[in-house]
Design a protein around this motif. Sequence first.
Motif, short mmCIF file in Angstrom:
data_model
loop_
_atom_site.label_atom_id
_atom_site.label_comp_id
_atom_site.label_asym_id
_atom_site.label_seq_id
_atom_site.Cartn_x
_atom_site.Cartn_y
_atom_site.Cartn_z
N GLU A 6 41.27 42.29 46.21
CA GLU A 6 40.51 41.27 45.56
C GLU A 6 40.06 39.96 46.56
OE1 GLU A 6 43.79 42.43 42.37
OE2 GLU A 6 43.60 42.37 44.21
N TRP A 36 39.89 43.91 34.76
CA TRP A 36 40.44 42.86 35.39
C TRP A 36 41.39 42.53 34.62
CZ3 TRP A 36 39.66 40.59 40.11
CH2 TRP A 36 38.52 40.98 40.84
N ARG A 38 44.89 39.22 34.14
CA ARG A 38 45.51 38.05 34.81
C ARG A 38 46.74 37.71 34.14
NH1 ARG A 38 41.40 33.63 31.63
NH2 ARG A 38 42.33 33.89 29.70
N ARG A 45 50.88 39.50 31.76
CA ARG A 45 49.84 39.94 32.08
C ARG A 45 48.72 40.33 30.74
NH1 ARG A 45 50.11 45.44 35.20
NH2 ARG A 45 50.49 45.93 33.15
N VAL A 48 41.48 40.78 30.63
CA VAL A 48 40.42 40.10 31.00
C VAL A 48 39.10 40.85 30.47
CG1 VAL A 48 39.04 38.69 32.30
CG2 VAL A 48 41.57 38.70 32.34
N ASP A 90 42.43 28.95 32.03
CA ASP A 90 41.99 30.27 32.82
C ASP A 90 42.72 30.46 34.17
OD1 ASP A 90 38.70 29.58 31.76
OD2 ASP A 90 39.90 31.13 31.07
N TYR A 94 44.60 36.62 39.28
CA TYR A 94 43.78 37.77 38.78
C TYR A 94 43.96 38.93 39.54
CZ TYR A 94 41.41 34.41 35.38
OH TYR A 94 41.35 33.50 34.53
N CYS A 96 42.85 43.02 39.93
CA CYS A 96 41.91 44.13 39.62
C CYS A 96 42.72 45.59 39.51
CB CYS A 96 40.78 44.20 40.93
SG CYS A 96 40.03 45.54 41.02
#
Length: 126
Positions: A6, A36, A38, A45, A48, A90, A94, A96
Amino acid sequence: QVQLVESGGGLVQTGGSLRLSCAHSGGTFQRYTMGWFRQAPGKDREFVAAIRRNGDSTHYADSVKGRFTISRDKAENTVYLQMISLKPEDTAVYYCAADPSIILSQVRFGSSYAYWGQGTQVTVSS
Protein backbone atom coordinates in the motif's frame (compact mmCIF):
# COMPACT_ATOMS: atom_id res chain seq x y z
CA GLN A 1 3.43 -15.80 -3.12
CA VAL A 2 1.12 -12.81 -3.43
CA GLN A 3 2.46 -9.55 -2.11
CA LEU A 4 0.49 -6.38 -1.52
CA VAL A 5 2.10 -3.00 -1.00
CA GLU A 6 0.00 0.00 0.00
CA SER A 7 0.95 3.61 -0.49
CA GLY A 8 -0.64 7.04 -0.53
CA GLY A 9 -1.48 7.55 3.11
CA GLY A 10 -0.72 10.75 4.94
CA LEU A 11 -2.02 13.67 6.94
CA VAL A 12 -4.93 15.66 5.55
CA GLN A 13 -7.39 18.19 6.90
CA THR A 14 -11.09 17.55 7.32
CA GLY A 15 -12.77 17.75 3.95
CA GLY A 16 -9.60 16.84 2.10
CA SER A 17 -8.85 13.98 -0.26
CA LEU A 18 -6.37 11.15 -0.59
CA ARG A 19 -5.88 8.29 -3.00
CA LEU A 20 -4.52 5.05 -1.67
CA SER A 21 -2.83 2.54 -3.94
CA CYS A 22 -2.20 -1.16 -3.47
CA ALA A 23 0.24 -2.85 -5.82
CA HIS A 24 -0.37 -6.56 -6.29
CA SER A 25 2.38 -8.99 -7.33
CA GLY A 26 3.06 -12.73 -7.26
CA GLY A 27 -0.21 -13.84 -8.80
CA THR A 28 -2.63 -13.15 -11.62
CA PHE A 29 -4.21 -9.90 -10.49
CA GLN A 30 -7.42 -10.42 -12.43
CA ARG A 31 -8.18 -13.57 -10.43
CA TYR A 32 -8.33 -11.75 -7.08
CA THR A 33 -11.12 -9.96 -5.32
CA MET A 34 -9.52 -6.94 -3.67
CA GLY A 35 -10.59 -5.24 -0.50
CA TRP A 36 -9.73 -2.32 1.73
CA PHE A 37 -10.05 -2.49 5.48
CA ARG A 38 -9.07 -0.07 8.22
CA GLN A 39 -8.22 -0.17 11.88
CA ALA A 40 -8.30 2.81 14.19
CA PRO A 41 -6.47 2.80 17.54
CA GLY A 42 -8.35 0.76 20.11
CA LYS A 43 -10.92 -0.43 17.59
CA ASP A 44 -11.48 -3.58 15.61
CA ARG A 45 -10.55 -3.81 11.97
CA GLU A 46 -13.48 -2.85 9.77
CA PHE A 47 -14.44 -3.31 6.17
CA VAL A 48 -14.19 -0.27 3.91
CA ALA A 49 -14.64 -1.38 0.30
CA ALA A 50 -14.19 -4.29 -2.07
CA ILE A 51 -14.07 -4.86 -5.79
CA ARG A 52 -14.66 -8.15 -7.52
CA ARG A 53 -12.23 -9.76 -9.94
CA ASN A 54 -13.65 -8.31 -13.12
CA GLY A 55 -14.23 -4.90 -11.57
CA ASP A 56 -17.93 -4.75 -12.30
CA SER A 57 -19.06 -5.19 -8.73
CA THR A 58 -18.10 -2.91 -5.87
CA HIS A 59 -19.15 -2.86 -2.24
CA TYR A 60 -18.83 -0.20 0.42
CA ALA A 61 -19.31 0.23 4.12
CA ASP A 62 -22.20 2.56 4.83
CA SER A 63 -19.84 4.96 6.59
CA VAL A 64 -17.88 5.65 3.40
CA LYS A 65 -20.53 5.25 0.72
CA GLY A 66 -20.62 8.29 -1.52
CA ARG A 67 -17.20 9.50 -0.34
CA PHE A 68 -14.86 6.62 -1.21
CA THR A 69 -14.43 4.91 -4.56
CA ILE A 70 -12.61 1.65 -5.14
CA SER A 71 -11.23 0.85 -8.57
CA ARG A 72 -8.67 -1.44 -10.16
CA ASP A 73 -6.23 -1.10 -13.03
CA LYS A 74 -5.44 -4.39 -14.73
CA ALA A 75 -2.47 -2.96 -16.61
CA GLU A 76 -0.88 -1.68 -13.40
CA ASN A 77 -1.92 -4.63 -11.17
CA THR A 78 -3.11 -2.02 -8.73
CA VAL A 79 -6.25 -1.31 -6.75
CA TYR A 80 -7.08 2.22 -5.67
CA LEU A 81 -9.16 3.80 -2.97
CA GLN A 82 -10.09 7.37 -3.78
CA MET A 83 -11.22 9.15 -0.62
CA ILE A 84 -12.92 12.53 -0.59
CA SER A 85 -14.65 14.61 2.07
CA LEU A 86 -12.48 12.99 4.69
CA LYS A 87 -13.52 13.16 8.32
CA PRO A 88 -11.52 12.74 11.53
CA GLU A 89 -13.28 9.42 12.08
CA ASP A 90 -11.64 8.13 8.90
CA THR A 91 -8.31 8.22 10.71
CA ALA A 92 -6.89 4.69 10.74
CA VAL A 93 -4.34 2.35 9.28
CA TYR A 94 -5.71 1.23 5.93
CA TYR A 95 -4.98 -2.28 4.74
CA CYS A 96 -5.29 -3.82 1.33
CA ALA A 97 -6.41 -7.45 1.08
CA ALA A 98 -6.75 -10.00 -1.69
CA ASP A 99 -8.22 -13.42 -2.23
CA PRO A 100 -8.92 -15.51 -5.33
CA SER A 101 -11.97 -17.36 -4.09
CA ILE A 102 -14.31 -15.12 -2.10
CA ILE A 103 -17.99 -15.50 -2.70
CA LEU A 104 -20.08 -12.36 -2.92
CA SER A 105 -21.63 -12.68 0.53
CA GLN A 106 -18.20 -12.84 2.18
CA VAL A 107 -16.43 -9.78 0.73
CA ARG A 108 -17.02 -7.70 3.89
CA PHE A 109 -15.29 -10.16 6.21
CA GLY A 110 -11.58 -9.83 6.79
CA SER A 111 -11.31 -13.53 7.53
CA SER A 112 -12.24 -14.21 3.90
CA TYR A 113 -9.00 -12.72 2.58
CA ALA A 114 -5.80 -14.74 2.45
CA TYR A 115 -3.35 -11.96 1.63
CA TRP A 116 -2.76 -8.64 3.34
CA GLY A 117 -0.54 -5.64 2.92
CA GLN A 118 1.42 -3.92 5.66
CA GLY A 119 -0.94 -0.96 5.91
CA THR A 120 -0.71 2.76 5.34
CA GLN A 121 -1.60 5.43 7.88
CA VAL A 122 -4.32 7.96 7.11
CA THR A 123 -4.73 10.81 9.57
CA VAL A 124 -7.48 13.39 9.19
CA SER A 125 -7.07 16.47 11.35
CA SER A 126 -10.04 18.46 12.58
